[in-house]
Design a protein around this motif. Sequence first.
Motif, mmCIF file in Angstrom:
data_model
loop_
_atom_site.group_PDB
_atom_site.id
_atom_site.type_symbol
_atom_site.label_atom_id
_atom_site.label_comp_id
_atom_site.label_asym_id
_atom_site.label_seq_id
_atom_site.Cartn_x
_atom_site.Cartn_y
_atom_site.Cartn_z
ATOM 1 N N GLN A 21 -19.306 -61.636 8.179
ATOM 2 C CA GLN A 21 -19.859 -60.328 7.792
ATOM 3 C C GLN A 21 -18.820 -59.228 8.005
ATOM 4 O O GLN A 21 -18.606 -58.393 7.126
ATOM 5 C CB GLN A 21 -21.114 -60.043 8.614
ATOM 6 C CG GLN A 21 -21.779 -58.727 8.266
ATOM 7 C CD GLN A 21 -23.038 -58.497 9.086
ATOM 8 O OE1 GLN A 21 -23.378 -59.256 9.989
ATOM 9 N NE2 GLN A 21 -23.749 -57.437 8.770
ATOM 10 N N ASP A 22 -18.175 -59.236 9.146
ATOM 11 C CA ASP A 22 -17.202 -58.186 9.457
ATOM 12 C C ASP A 22 -15.981 -58.220 8.540
ATOM 13 O O ASP A 22 -15.327 -57.206 8.358
ATOM 14 C CB ASP A 22 -16.747 -58.295 10.914
ATOM 15 C CG ASP A 22 -17.783 -57.776 11.891
ATOM 16 O OD1 ASP A 22 -18.817 -57.241 11.450
ATOM 17 O OD2 ASP A 22 -17.558 -57.916 13.104
ATOM 18 N N HIS A 23 -15.681 -59.368 7.983
ATOM 19 C CA HIS A 23 -14.513 -59.496 7.112
ATOM 20 C C HIS A 23 -14.892 -59.627 5.634
ATOM 21 O O HIS A 23 -14.061 -60.017 4.818
ATOM 22 C CB HIS A 23 -13.639 -60.664 7.587
ATOM 23 C CG HIS A 23 -13.037 -60.381 8.925
ATOM 24 N ND1 HIS A 23 -11.869 -59.667 9.085
ATOM 25 C CD2 HIS A 23 -13.485 -60.660 10.168
ATOM 26 C CE1 HIS A 23 -11.617 -59.543 10.376
ATOM 27 N NE2 HIS A 23 -12.582 -60.129 11.052
ATOM 28 N N ASN A 24 -16.150 -59.285 5.343
ATOM 29 C CA ASN A 24 -16.659 -59.231 3.971
ATOM 30 C C ASN A 24 -16.471 -60.557 3.230
ATOM 31 O O ASN A 24 -16.118 -60.583 2.058
ATOM 32 C CB ASN A 24 -16.018 -58.074 3.200
ATOM 33 C CG ASN A 24 -16.902 -57.619 2.071
ATOM 34 O OD1 ASN A 24 -18.123 -57.755 2.117
ATOM 35 N ND2 ASN A 24 -16.296 -57.083 1.028
ATOM 36 N N SER A 62 -14.858 -50.403 0.606
ATOM 37 C CA SER A 62 -14.155 -49.424 1.437
ATOM 38 C C SER A 62 -14.700 -49.361 2.863
ATOM 39 O O SER A 62 -14.080 -48.767 3.729
ATOM 40 C CB SER A 62 -14.225 -48.035 0.801
ATOM 41 O OG SER A 62 -15.564 -47.569 0.800
ATOM 42 N N VAL A 63 -15.840 -49.960 3.115
ATOM 43 C CA VAL A 63 -16.426 -49.903 4.450
ATOM 44 C C VAL A 63 -15.785 -50.967 5.337
ATOM 45 O O VAL A 63 -15.670 -52.125 4.962
ATOM 46 C CB VAL A 63 -17.947 -50.137 4.394
ATOM 47 C CG1 VAL A 63 -18.530 -50.188 5.792
ATOM 48 C CG2 VAL A 63 -18.623 -49.062 3.582
ATOM 49 N N VAL A 64 -15.357 -50.516 6.502
ATOM 50 C CA VAL A 64 -14.885 -51.443 7.528
ATOM 51 C C VAL A 64 -15.939 -51.436 8.620
ATOM 52 O O VAL A 64 -16.315 -50.377 9.125
ATOM 53 C CB VAL A 64 -13.506 -51.024 8.087
ATOM 54 C CG1 VAL A 64 -13.124 -51.898 9.266
ATOM 55 C CG2 VAL A 64 -12.459 -51.085 7.000
ATOM 56 N N ARG A 94 -16.143 -45.612 6.737
ATOM 57 C CA ARG A 94 -16.027 -45.721 5.285
ATOM 58 C C ARG A 94 -14.643 -45.330 4.785
ATOM 59 O O ARG A 94 -14.013 -46.073 4.072
ATOM 60 C CB ARG A 94 -17.102 -44.876 4.613
ATOM 61 C CG ARG A 94 -18.485 -45.385 4.950
ATOM 62 C CD ARG A 94 -19.526 -44.938 3.964
ATOM 63 N NE ARG A 94 -20.844 -45.394 4.367
ATOM 64 C CZ ARG A 94 -21.306 -46.614 4.206
ATOM 65 N NH1 ARG A 94 -20.570 -47.527 3.651
ATOM 66 N NH2 ARG A 94 -22.505 -46.957 4.612
ATOM 67 N N ASP A 95 -14.167 -44.161 5.129
ATOM 68 C CA ASP A 95 -12.909 -43.702 4.544
ATOM 69 C C ASP A 95 -12.030 -42.901 5.498
ATOM 70 O O ASP A 95 -10.999 -42.404 5.090
ATOM 71 C CB ASP A 95 -13.198 -42.828 3.313
ATOM 72 C CG ASP A 95 -13.858 -43.616 2.204
ATOM 73 O OD1 ASP A 95 -13.313 -44.673 1.845
ATOM 74 O OD2 ASP A 95 -14.913 -43.183 1.717
ATOM 75 N N ASP A 96 -12.429 -42.747 6.728
ATOM 76 C CA ASP A 96 -11.691 -41.901 7.660
ATOM 77 C C ASP A 96 -10.528 -42.688 8.254
ATOM 78 O O ASP A 96 -10.668 -43.381 9.255
ATOM 79 C CB ASP A 96 -12.632 -41.415 8.763
ATOM 80 C CG ASP A 96 -12.012 -40.331 9.629
ATOM 81 O OD1 ASP A 96 -10.894 -39.865 9.300
ATOM 82 O OD2 ASP A 96 -12.641 -39.951 10.624
#
Length: 138
Positions: A21-24, A62-64, A94-96
Amino acid sequence: MPNEAAKRACEELIVRLTHAQDHNRAQTAAALFVTDGTWIRSGVPHQGHEAIVRSFDRAGQSVVIRHIVSSTLIDVIDDDHATGVTYYLAFANRDDVAADSVRRLHSPASLGEWHDRFERTPQGWRFTQRTGVRIFES
């Protein structure tokens, strides 16, 4: 000690699903479920491997996200069935992104529990159902 082996296998399954899940890695995650297994994410049930894979598209690329898991309790029901509860703490960004490409750390996105059901299959232990229960959310 068959119960201890079953508990360890279910605990490892939880870690493998969290990592996927964490690594998509949608396909990897789906393969950890029985064919008609259900993952209830944010209150929405996703039944079957194809639906579980599609559920990964919700967040976007884009979400980590990273989960820290602890306090896993596995109850073995019989030789082929078990249940479990795991506490999780999730961080999402998300994008920061900082100048060095490291994501900025914000407060946790959520803290909750995963309620799992497991079944032993010819391929090993698999999830039959996972339900995420958010206790806190930012």
